[in-house]
Design a protein around this motif. Structure first.
Motif, PDB file in Angstrom:
ATOM      1  N   LYS A  65     -98.871 -55.312-117.587  1.00  0.00           N
ATOM      2  CA  LYS A  65    -100.201 -55.047-118.129  1.00  0.00           C
ATOM      3  C   LYS A  65    -100.254 -55.636-119.535  1.00  0.00           C
TER       4      LYS A  65
ATOM      5  N   ASN B  60    -108.417 -58.788-112.507  1.00  0.00           N
ATOM      6  CA  ASN B  60    -107.358 -57.820-112.241  1.00  0.00           C
ATOM      7  C   ASN B  60    -107.165 -57.530-110.766  1.00  0.00           C
ATOM      8  N   LYS B  61    -108.214 -57.705-109.964  1.00  0.00           N
ATOM      9  CA  LYS B  61    -108.101 -57.444-108.522  1.00  0.00           C
ATOM     10  C   LYS B  61    -107.934 -58.719-107.705  1.00  0.00           C
TER      11      LYS B  61
ATOM     12  N   VAL C  98     -98.261 -58.285-109.042  1.00  0.00           N
ATOM     13  CA  VAL C  98     -98.675 -57.918-110.395  1.00  0.00           C
ATOM     14  C   VAL C  98     -97.428 -57.470-111.137  1.00  0.00           C
TER      15      VAL C  98
ATOM     16  N   ARG D 281     -99.902 -62.446-111.425  1.00  0.00           N
ATOM     17  CA  ARG D 281    -101.144 -61.850-111.910  1.00  0.00           C
ATOM     18  C   ARG D 281    -100.827 -60.707-112.879  1.00  0.00           C
TER      19      ARG D 281
ATOM     20  N   GLU E  56    -106.376 -55.495-120.052  1.00  0.00           N
ATOM     21  CA  GLU E  56    -107.302 -54.498-120.588  1.00  0.00           C
ATOM     22  C   GLU E  56    -107.726 -54.917-121.986  1.00  0.00           C
TER      23      GLU E  56
ATOM     24  N   ILE F  28    -102.371 -57.558-115.181  1.00  0.00           N
ATOM     25  CA  ILE F  28    -103.506 -56.649-115.376  1.00  0.00           C
ATOM     26  C   ILE F  28    -103.876 -56.669-116.859  1.00  0.00           C
TER      27      ILE F  28
END
Length: 519
Positions: A6, A132-133, A3, A27, A31, A29
């Motif tokens: 964001k 996100n996971k 990751v 990847r 929001e 993250i």
């Protein structure tokens, strides 16, 4: 998968540059902008109130498609949505790429977060939690006609939200329930309309087309470089790139491409060597008309970009919930015709990029035109050189012509003729991947052939920028003065083309090349 960053997404305001970051192999993250949550809650509340009334509302207290006249009892409204996901998860074929599925998750979440779909925040948050996971739903690649939304693939996407279906997680394919437990994600229970909102929409078609568009962007840049290199190898003229020629026509893509070709050729010793006493009056079209052909393709790509970025930000389920005025309205935003037509336009551009590139390869191996040794080998006859390498390029270009047939002109009625015209957008977008792979291989072959042609012109050097591209090609493929299998060389250069390394190697010193990028 690591990751790296964001990203805050604002529903309805995604840009191509942001989508490019989110399409990467790393990847991210993601929001949501918190400002979107109030309208999401208001929209869900309006649906809840509709379930308490007696008026029929499509997909809330009725069946679906041809069964829309069937009323559903209030106690069965939640199970109706669950059964919808189960019954529609009937795709077939190989799983879609995980990078594409992650983009689908984001597009679906962003669309629902616009607040016109009537779903609860939990639904959107769980979609983002999967992303996100690193829990990636398994979506079979076939089974959508691109109207009433991408029903089957979106059902496969969303079954894991309720703990069903399959996913990829930590490098393994497994039941969604196991992955959710390991990832610490709680399955949700669907409320009224939520299943319908999840599977109605164009997010699969759009994600497939966006993924292809971004790959075409990298391919296009490499093709401009390879075309310029071939021009120099064939000792062609850069006169046709004169800005006055392109200004009087006025096509923006053509003007931009001509500027890039001019910049790439600056400083070429090879070009200087035949400015005088060259008895050729005009080059073949595949050299001379590169700005016209590639510029037209660039304009098609830019049109496709506009359509797909709008669609990435769109609300495309049905019915739509307008909380501000208290209305729920049935419509047809799920019909993916804009995506289908844009994908078809992109398919034609990809085919043409490959077609003109194949013609330049044919020109290089033809000593009567290129004035290089036959088939680019110093001992023709004993060696076949690039003879069959060109055949491979021709086979791929021909295959692309069949794949470029427009998918959008085909429609088969479904749902007992209730859904009587469909877009075929999912196939229109999905077939772009095969075309891109074919064309990237053709461009790789041209780079090898052009590099081989330059070998016969040494010690003269090409333009500094093109010499940079040559060094990159030679780092994975030495010159071929005696026959050997070039299969591995083609694959190695194909990787450079597909990854965007050819353009990146020189675009910093050629702003005109960088100006061709879409994002």
């Amino acid at each position: 998968m690591s990751v790296t960053e964001k990203e805050i997404i604002v529903p309805g305001r995604l840009t191509l540059a942001q989508l490019q970051r989110l399409c990467g192999t790393e990847r991210v993250i993601v929001e949501l902008d918190p400002a979107c949550r109030a309208v999401v809650r208001a929209s869900a509340d309006l649906v809840r109130k509709a379930t308490e009334g007696d008026a029929p509302v499509y997909g809330v207290n009725t069946g679906f498609g041809k069964l829309a006249t069937t009323r559903i009892a209030r106690d069965d409204l939640a199970v109706l949505q669950l059964k919808l996901l189960r019954s529609h998860a009937v795709g077939v074929g190989e799983p879609m790429a995980e990078t594409v599925v992650r983009l689908i998750l984001l597009l679906k979440a962003a669309s629902l977060a616009r607040g016109f779909s009537g779903v609860r925040e939990d639904v959107i948050d769980t979609l983002l939690a999967l992303h996100n996971k690193g829990v990636t739903p398994v979506i079979p690649c076939q089974g959508s006609v691109g109207a009433s939304g991408d029903l089957a693939p979106l059902a496969h996407l969303c079954l894991p939200l309720v703990g069903e279906g399959e996913v990829f997680y930590q490098g393994q394919r497994m039941p969604a329930a196991h992955a959710l437990e390991r990832a610490g994600i709680h399955p949700i229970q669907l409320s009224a309309k939520e299943g319908l909102a999840l599977i109605n929409g164009t997010q699969v078609s759009t994600a497939l087309a966006l993924d292809a568009l971004l790959a075409t962007d990298r391919l296009f840049e490499a093709t401009v470089v390879s075309g310029a290199l071939t021009l120099d190898a064939a000792r062609g003229s850069d006169g046709p790139f004169d800005p006055r020629i392109h200004a009087v026509r006025g096509q923006p893509g053509q003007i931009a491409c001509a500027a890039a070709y001019r910049a790439l050729m600056v400083g070429s010793e090879i070009r200087r060597s035949h400015l005088e006493n060259d008895d050729r009056v005009q080059d073949p079209y595949s050299l001379r008309c590169q700005p016209q052909v590639m510029g037209a393709c660039l304009d098609q790509m830019r049109y496709t970009t506009q359509v797909l970025v709008r669609e990435a930000n769109a609300v495309t389920d049905n019915p739509l919930v307008f909380a501000a005025d208290g209305h729920m309205v049935s419509g047809g935003n799920f019909h993916a015709e804009p995506v289908a037509l844009a994908a078809d336009a992109l398919a034609v551009a990809i085919a043409e990029i490959g077609a003109i590139t194949e013609r330049r390869i044919a020109m290089l191996v033809d000593t009567a035109v290129s004035r290089l040794p036959p088939f680019l080998t110093p001992e023709p006859g004993l060696n076949s050189g690039f003879m069959i390498v060109h055949v491979t390029a021709a086979a791929l270009a021909s295959e692309n012509k069949s794949l470029a047939h427009p998918a959008s002109v085909d429609s088969l009625p479904t749902s007992a003729n209730q859904e009587d015209h469909v877009s075929m957008a999912t196939f229109a977008a999905r077939r772009l991947g095969a075309m891109l792979k074919n064309t990237a291989h053709i461009v790789a072959i041209e780079l090898l052939a052009a590099a081989q042609g330059i070998e016969f012109l040494r010690p003269l050097k090409s333009a500094p920028a093109l010499e940079g591209a040559l060094r990159l090609v030679r780092s994975v493929s030495p010159a071929m003065m005696q026959d050997r299998s070039l299969a591995r060389d083609i694959e190695a250069v194909h990787h450079l083309v597909a990854a965007g390394d050819i353009g990146r190697a020189i675009e910093a010193e050629i702003p005109e090349l960088q100006a061709l990028r879409l994002a």
